[in-house]
Design a protein around this motif. Structure first.
Motif, PDB file in Angstrom:
ATOM      1  N   LEU A 151       2.862   3.070 -16.371  1.00 43.25           N
ATOM      2  CA  LEU A 151       1.746   2.319 -15.788  1.00 43.25           C
ATOM      3  C   LEU A 151       2.182   0.912 -15.392  1.00 43.25           C
ATOM      4  N   ILE A 203       0.441 -11.279  -2.181  1.00 42.44           N
ATOM      5  CA  ILE A 203       0.800 -10.615  -0.929  1.00 42.44           C
ATOM      6  C   ILE A 203       0.027 -11.274   0.210  1.00 42.44           C
ATOM      7  N   VAL A 408      -4.573   1.837  -8.975  1.00 43.52           N
ATOM      8  CA  VAL A 408      -3.552   2.764  -8.478  1.00 43.52           C
ATOM      9  C   VAL A 408      -3.234   2.521  -7.005  1.00 43.52           C
TER      10      VAL A 408
END
Ligand code: ATP
Ligand code: MG
Length: 572
Positions: A151, A203, A408
């Motif tokens: 994870l 980002i 995810v």
């Protein structure tokens, strides 16, 4: 596949150094092996799961019209200098090194720089747009706290995609296509997930949506509106401006609070309602040495929101006690907004309280019945706090509920964040240079394997969603070495199932007791189990068990292949 020809390396005990269930079961089942902190090998059984996830992702990306490519793991530092991230990319996550010519390199934690370099060289005209490139590849991030197995690893596998556009409307279209693609991917894995509004982090860019698999072990907190429309990462979820309290202003006075340091101390010492108090947190300022952040006593600071309120240094850093004493004249436990000698940002909820209690900027002293404007300048009012259960949700979506999630996937509209500094342009309709707009879309392929287990397990082991199970069927012959009938039936079913294209593992380990084989089958989580034993064979049957429900039934031998085919054809 036959178990005697396959490396099955299940452990008897749960590994003691694994904190959460997916990590424990992946190690116990022999799916992964640790090489170094946050760095794992995928064993043959684990790799089968990883490849299934990868294939689902690849099929859905291809279906969306994206093109697959493969970029290098090793990236030149110069490209990161161009984008401005060589020094700035999240503290320490970048693993840097030099080659024999003393040139800077790093292991790619993400590939915006490399893809932008490709796009500026290969794309010439607006007519070539839009394009969406993706890869499924290894990333390296030197995480501060690698943990939870796959994870939060240091080396992991991500699908990352990057799109290029001539207009923001076109970027928005692709962003929506990717949103739908991520939903399809997670639906095919039958995971319970939510798409949530998110912070864009390092980002960068504007609009961003995260996809979270809901699980109590998740590291993120997700705020939902009870009516089901609003969902946001708590990092971002907006706490609305409450209505102004309406009550007569009482005269302000001071009260001694000897040795009462925290809000909880003061509340119990004075026997007051914590929602009628404010706390004042002192952080380092951008243009002034210190800035005060004022919140209601029971609320918690959201550092990302505070950073966006301006005035303060990023990332948010608390002032030291020494700085507070020298600049403000008392210890942190008695700070308050009345005549405070630094700029003040007040949280929305703190800004509407009447007759509140706060520190008096003098050790061992507090004020009661303080009111904004009359007693203290409210400075800037901003949303500074974490949203809480029961708060009203934005967009009139009922009251807030909070659940934990595992991130995810994450999709962003980057705009020109990379294309502008790296000069990625195409010629527009008039032949002029146009800076391309970009989107980027990541999904954690290896993290998804762990997330699937967090959501699908019981006390016996993993319950793989059928679409990513390493094998669909486990065949367990009982004492085959003593019974020719068992041996023959097992061999024949194995051959038939394999010929029918069903992924089957035949547990032909003669030395193992049946109980040990059953325990392994449950631990490893194969969806369907067929047990072949003399007793049922006498009736012409085998015993079928569904891993998820535990339901067991006798099946006529000749029905086995067709019934399994029917299960496997069922849409997931
Ligand atoms: P996180 O907040 O969990 O650190 P991130 O926001 O930094 O993740 P992104 O840069 O958005 O991650 O990367 C895209 C996807 O890559 C994430 O949604 C996640 O599924 C996966 N990922 C990121 N970091 C890791 C990691 N250390 N181990 C495994 N998967 C990861
Ligand atoms: Mg993210």
């Amino acid at each position: 596949m036959k178990a005697t020809q396959f490396t099955l390396t299940t452990l008897k005990e749960m590994p003691s150094d694994a904190e959460i269930i997916s990590h424990q079961l992946l190690i116990k089942g022999g799916f992964i092996r640790k090489l170094a902190s946050g760095i794992y090998s995928w064993m043959p059984l684990g790799l089968r799961v990883l490849r299934k996830v990868e294939n689902i992702v690849r099929e859905e990306m291809d279906r969306s019209g994206a093109q697959e490519l493969l970029m290098p793991v090793t990236q030149p530092g110069e490209l990161w200098e161009e984008s401005g991230r060589w020094q700035l990319y999240d503290e320490g996550l970048l693993l840097k090194f030099k080659d024999r010519h003393n040139r800077d390199f790093c292991l790619g934690p993400t590939h915006e720089e490399v893809i932008t370099d490709i796009a500026r060289a290969e794309l010439r005209s607006h007519k070539q747009l839009p394009v969406n490139y993706y890869q499924i590849q290894t990333k390296f991030r030197d995480e501060t706290r690698p943990r939870f197995g796959v994870l939060r690893a240091r080396e992991f596998i991500m699908k990352d995609a990057y799109s290029f556009h001539a207009s923001s409307a076109c970027l928005q279209d692709t962003f929506e296509v990717m949103h739908a693609t991520y939903e399809r991917i997670l639906n095919r894995m039958t995971l319970d997930f939510r798409a949530v509004d998110a912070d864009s982090g390092s980002i960068g860019g504007s609009a961003s949506t995260e996809f979270h698999v809901l699980a109590d072990s998740g590291e993120d907190l997700i705020a939902f509106g009870a009516k089901g429309q609003y969902a946001a990462n708590i990092e971002l979820a907006e706490a609305l401006m409450p209505a102004e309290q309406n009550e007569p202003l009482q005269p302000m006075r001071d009260v001694p609070t000897p040795d009462q340091k925290t809000i909880a101390d003061v509340v119990s010492f004075l026997d007051i309602d914590i929602t009628k108090t404010v706390k004042t947190l002192i952080v380092r300022g951008k243009d002034t040495p210190l800035v005060a952040l004022v919140l209601r006593g029971d609320h918690t600071l959201n550092p990302l929101k505070a950073a966006k309120a301006g005035l303060i240094e990023e990332p948010v850093t608390f002032a030291t006690e020494a700085d507070i004493v020298s600049e403000l004249g008392c210890k942190p436990g008695s700070i308050g907004p009345v005549e405070l000698k630094c700029p003040v940002i007040v949280d929305r909820a703190a800004s509407v309280i009447k007759n509140f209690t706060c520190g008096a900027n003098q050790d061992h002293l507090h004020f009661v019945n303080v009111n904004w404007v009359r007693d203290a300048a409210p400075g800037t009012v901003a949303d500074l706090r974490n949203i809480e259960i029961g708060d009203p949700a934005p967009n009139d979506d009922g009251s807030i509920e909070i659940r934990r999630g595992i991130e995810v996937g994450h999709i962003f509209q980057l705009g020109n964040k990379y294309s502008a500094p790296m000069k990625a342009t195409v010629l527009d309709t008039e032949g002029k240079a146009l800076t391309m707009l970009m989107g980027c879309y990541g999904i954690g392929v290896s993290r998804l394997v762990g997330a699937a287990i967090e959501q699908n397990h019981d006390d016996k082991g993993i319950i793989w969603p059928a679409s990513i199970a390493p094998y669909q069927v486990i065949l367990i012959p009982i004492n085959a070495h003593k019974s020719e009938a068992v041996q023959t039936t097992a061999d024949s079913l194995y051959t038939q199932l394999t010929a029918a294209g069903i992924e089957v593992l035949l547990d032909d380990r003669d030395q193992l007791r049946p109980g040990a084989k059953f325990a392994d089958a449950e631990l490893l989580g194969f969806p369907h189990r067929i047990v072949i034993g003399d007793r049922a064979l006498a009736e012409g049957a085998v015993e079928y068990t569904d891993r998820a429900t535990g339901t067991t039934e006798a099946w006529p031998i000749e029905a086995v292949v067709q019934r399994l085919l029917d299960f496997l054809k069922a849409p997931t």
